[in-house]
Design a protein around this motif. Sequence first.
Motif, PDB file in Angstrom:
ATOM      1  N   VAL A 124      66.607  11.318  10.686  1.00 59.80           N
ATOM      2  CA  VAL A 124      67.164   9.990  10.441  1.00 59.80           C
ATOM      3  C   VAL A 124      67.913  10.010   9.118  1.00 59.80           C
ATOM      4  CG1 VAL A 124      65.055   9.115   9.337  1.00 59.80           C
ATOM      5  CG2 VAL A 124      66.649   7.507  10.383  1.00 59.80           C
ATOM      6  N   ALA A 155      70.701   7.265   6.556  1.00 59.37           N
ATOM      7  CA  ALA A 155      71.297   5.937   6.385  1.00 59.37           C
ATOM      8  C   ALA A 155      72.516   6.049   5.489  1.00 59.37           C
ATOM      9  CB  ALA A 155      70.293   4.954   5.790  1.00 59.37           C
ATOM     10  N   LEU A 157      65.794   8.549   1.579  1.00 61.28           N
ATOM     11  CA  LEU A 157      65.291   7.692   2.645  1.00 61.28           C
ATOM     12  C   LEU A 157      64.007   8.270   3.229  1.00 61.28           C
ATOM     13  CD1 LEU A 157      65.921   5.209   4.518  1.00 61.28           C
ATOM     14  CD2 LEU A 157      66.962   6.869   6.072  1.00 61.28           C
ATOM     15  N   VAL A 195      62.756   3.747   8.121  1.00 60.68           N
ATOM     16  CA  VAL A 195      63.529   2.547   8.428  1.00 60.68           C
ATOM     17  C   VAL A 195      62.757   1.781   9.491  1.00 60.68           C
ATOM     18  CG1 VAL A 195      65.645   1.629   9.451  1.00 60.68           C
ATOM     19  CG2 VAL A 195      65.767   3.571   7.884  1.00 60.68           C
ATOM     20  N   GLN A 246      63.445  -0.975  12.073  1.00 58.25           N
ATOM     21  CA  GLN A 246      64.602  -1.620  12.674  1.00 58.25           C
ATOM     22  C   GLN A 246      64.322  -3.086  12.976  1.00 58.25           C
ATOM     23  OE1 GLN A 246      66.872   0.958  15.462  1.00 58.25           O
ATOM     24  NE2 GLN A 246      64.930   2.071  15.575  1.00 58.25           N
ATOM     25  N   TRP A 255      65.897  -6.007   8.563  1.00 59.72           N
ATOM     26  CA  TRP A 255      66.000  -4.550   8.465  1.00 59.72           C
ATOM     27  C   TRP A 255      65.254  -4.149   7.207  1.00 59.72           C
ATOM     28  CZ3 TRP A 255      67.918  -1.290   4.658  1.00 59.72           C
ATOM     29  CH2 TRP A 255      68.179   0.031   5.020  1.00 59.72           C
ATOM     30  N   SER A 273      63.561  -0.774   4.784  1.00 62.10           N
ATOM     31  CA  SER A 273      63.577   0.664   4.531  1.00 62.10           C
ATOM     32  C   SER A 273      62.702   0.981   3.327  1.00 62.10           C
ATOM     33  CB  SER A 273      65.005   1.155   4.282  1.00 62.10           C
ATOM     34  OG  SER A 273      65.563   0.443   3.198  1.00 62.10           O
ATOM     35  N   THR A 314      72.404   3.078  10.146  1.00 66.67           N
ATOM     36  CA  THR A 314      71.271   3.985  10.315  1.00 66.67           C
ATOM     37  C   THR A 314      71.597   4.903  11.483  1.00 66.67           C
ATOM     38  OG1 THR A 314      69.786   2.192   9.625  1.00 66.67           O
ATOM     39  CG2 THR A 314      68.774   4.128  10.636  1.00 66.67           C
ATOM     40  N   TRP A 372      70.161   8.308  13.823  1.00 65.42           N
ATOM     41  CA  TRP A 372      69.004   9.145  14.112  1.00 65.42           C
ATOM     42  C   TRP A 372      69.263   9.972  15.369  1.00 65.42           C
ATOM     43  CZ3 TRP A 372      69.254   3.977  14.998  1.00 65.42           C
ATOM     44  CH2 TRP A 372      68.903   3.503  16.260  1.00 65.42           C
ATOM     45  N   LYS A 417      72.843   5.211  16.672  1.00 60.20           N
ATOM     46  CA  LYS A 417      73.089   4.586  15.379  1.00 60.20           C
ATOM     47  C   LYS A 417      72.992   3.080  15.519  1.00 60.20           C
ATOM     48  CE  LYS A 417      78.174   4.776  15.491  1.00 60.20           C
ATOM     49  NZ  LYS A 417      79.342   5.272  14.749  1.00 60.20           N
TER      50      LYS A 417
END
Length: 174
Positions: free
Chosen positions: A11, A13, A27, A30, A32, A64, A66, A88, A90, A108
């Motif tokens: 992942v 960002a 990071l 995250v 979501q 959101w 993080s 984001t 992944w 994404k």
Amino acid sequence: MSTYGNKTVGVSAYLRDSGNPEFVPDLMTVTQPNLELLTDTISGAGINGEIDMPTYAQTASMTWESTFRRMNSVVAKLASPGQHEVETRWVTDVIDSATGAAKVVGAKRITKGFTKTLEGGSLEPNAAQEANCSLEVVYDKLIVDGETVWEIDKLNNGFTVLGVNYAQAIQDNL
């Protein structure tokens, strides 16, 4: 052919406030945004009990979140007033049910919102700082394997799922 997802492989960002993606270092996780519709309870003649009825194409507050290993100059930009755009990305590994072959699928999520919290995290030896950020989401677009799954645009009354704008009837009548 069906594929079955296994797990998130990686992942990343990117802060897109300047229009160009700027990699966000450190990071960790995250969380979501959840897609939840506004509801109202209806009852009365012809209804057995109550129904917590979703309001057509209207979403509840979305967040959101993080976590970062440490506060850094890119994360600190989220403290500035105004709307921020975060992308984001992944990768998930999947298994093809017909062949048994494994492959990866990219996804994404483009999120626009306003910073609600920016926490510095805790400081202790031999541990990540775990700085945290949360955004109040006003725009959310989810793309999986090149296909737009949904696009929610709260400020422009958009609610599109798999290419169908369910808010179009609302827009046409206003």
